[in-house]
Design an enzyme around this catalytic site. Structure first.
Site, short mmCIF file in Angstrom:
data_model
loop_
_atom_site.label_atom_id
_atom_site.label_comp_id
_atom_site.label_asym_id
_atom_site.label_seq_id
_atom_site.Cartn_x
_atom_site.Cartn_y
_atom_site.Cartn_z
N ASP A 185 36.22 21.51 26.71
CA ASP A 185 36.57 22.52 27.02
C ASP A 185 38.07 21.87 25.47
O ASP A 185 38.33 20.68 25.44
CB ASP A 185 38.04 21.68 27.72
CG ASP A 185 39.36 22.60 28.20
OD1 ASP A 185 39.89 23.45 27.11
OD2 ASP A 185 39.45 23.10 29.60
N ARG A 241 34.30 33.54 35.92
CA ARG A 241 34.32 35.79 36.01
C ARG A 241 32.98 35.49 35.65
O ARG A 241 32.07 34.80 34.55
CB ARG A 241 35.70 35.62 34.83
CG ARG A 241 37.08 35.82 34.62
CD ARG A 241 37.08 36.99 36.19
NE ARG A 241 38.35 36.70 35.92
CZ ARG A 241 39.13 36.22 37.47
NH1 ARG A 241 38.31 35.35 38.35
NH2 ARG A 241 40.30 36.69 37.68
N GLU A 268 30.60 44.20 39.82
CA GLU A 268 31.32 43.47 41.68
C GLU A 268 32.08 44.36 42.53
O GLU A 268 32.24 45.60 41.51
CB GLU A 268 31.90 42.44 41.40
CG GLU A 268 32.15 41.12 40.96
CD GLU A 268 32.92 40.26 40.25
OE1 GLU A 268 32.52 38.67 40.00
OE2 GLU A 268 34.40 40.71 40.40
N HIS A 315 32.78 36.93 45.37
CA HIS A 315 33.96 37.00 44.43
C HIS A 315 34.62 36.38 45.33
O HIS A 315 36.34 36.70 45.82
CB HIS A 315 34.75 37.97 43.69
CG HIS A 315 35.25 36.91 42.93
ND1 HIS A 315 35.30 38.50 41.27
CD2 HIS A 315 36.79 36.90 42.87
CE1 HIS A 315 36.31 37.48 40.97
NE2 HIS A 315 36.82 36.81 41.28
N GLY A 350 36.02 32.99 45.97
CA GLY A 350 36.03 31.10 46.04
C GLY A 350 37.78 31.45 46.08
O GLY A 350 38.14 30.11 46.67
#
Length: 307
Positions: free
Chosen positions: A163, A225, A254, A273, A275
């Site tokens: 990161d 994503r 989606e 999706h 989550g």
């Protein structure tokens, strides 16, 4: 006031909106709308330009790539979101998908339900244990770090990460071995977790070149994503055994349909999706976004603002 809201949010949050404003579910009165609250529905430049009285756009969630933030900025429209509301739910899904793919849960269930089971503990569906393995975090935000804590404490996993916005010192303090590039991170990983926003720099952050650096036994998890992982390249990697398995909660288009090539693969686990779709997370996201939107409409500064 008039607020556009056309997606499911927690009933208590919806009730709060209704107490303070008229709720509309289409843009037939777009020039009279003062606020827009969305989950995955896009908010385009065209919409923002037409909504002459628009003051604020509220994103029910963390990622706001479905909102034209540049257009909002140009037109003086605030954008608020819920950055801390759903990371526990998404983190738990990451761990669930890792466990599911490790033990071939979906394949076993489908074999039973399809009447194709001929023996207990099918030899071709032998799983693998997670304990002591290495997980590579691509992105080290709240979601990834929460998942990492579960994996470290529950499975004694080794945590590595990439990161560019996290310093080496910070990573070390969190017990994470940080790498300077995705390419350096992948070769030793047994599990790869993608938790990054979709930007110009993260689009296709995992594609053919990266997948070829992975162990053939590696498992890839994406709950970030659609577009962060190249779906065509992932399909090929799963089909030819470049990596063992993958699971994804997100797709470029989606929800995914049966004609999507990845859906046809036995070693790929899709979810639609989900989550953040827990009772607790939905409550936190709904009440937070409504509070932030109403705060802006009252002329005050929101706590969680993008703009």
């Amino acid at each position: 006031m008039m607020i556009y809201l056309n997606e499911h949010i927690h009933p208590e949050a919806l009730e709060t909106v209704g107490r303070h404003a008229e709720i509309v579910q289409d843009y037939s009165q777009i020039e009279e709308i003062h606020a827009i609250i969305v989950r995955t529905e896009p908010v385009t430049r065209e919409i923002i330009e037409k909504a002459k009285n628009l003051k604020v756009i509220g994103k029910h969630g963390i990622g706001y790539d479905n909102i034209d933030v540049e257009a909002a900025k140009e037109l003086g429209v605030s954008v608020v979101y819920t950055p801390t509301a759903n990371f526990q739910a998404v983190a738990e899904l990451i761990v669930t998908l890792m466990s599911s793919t490790s033990r071939n849960i979906v394949q076993n269930v489908e074999r039973i339900k399809g009447g194709k089971l001929t023996t207990n503990a099918p030899a071709d569906l032998v799983g693998t244990e997670m304990v002591g393995k290495t997980v590579a975090l691509i992105g080290m935000g709240n979601v990834a770090l929460t998942a990492a804590a579960i994996l470290r404490n529950g499975y004694q996993m080794n945590i590595t990460g990439y990161d560019p916005f996290v310093s080496n010192e910070k990573a070390t303090s969190l017990g994470i071995k940080k790498y300077d590039s995705v390419a350096e991170l992948l070769p030793e990983a047994d599990y790869i977790n993608v938790s990054v926003p979709l930007t110009d720099t993260t689009r296709n952050i995992i594609s053919e070149n990266e997948l070829r650096l992975c162990k053939r036994s590696a498992i890839l998890i994406n709950t970030s994503r659609g577009g962060t992982v190249n779906e065509t390249d992932l399909y090929q990697a799963l089909k030819d055994g470049t990596i063992r398995a993958a699971a994804s909660d997100v797709f470029v288009t989606e929800p995914p349909t049966l004609d999507h090539p990845l859906i046809q693969l036995e070693n790929f686990v899709p979810t639609p999706h989900i989550g953040a779709s827990t009772e607790e997370s939905m409550y936190r996201m709904g009440t937070t976004v409504v509070r932030e939107v109403l705060t802006v409409l009252a002329g005050d500064k929101a706590k969680y603002h993008v703009l």
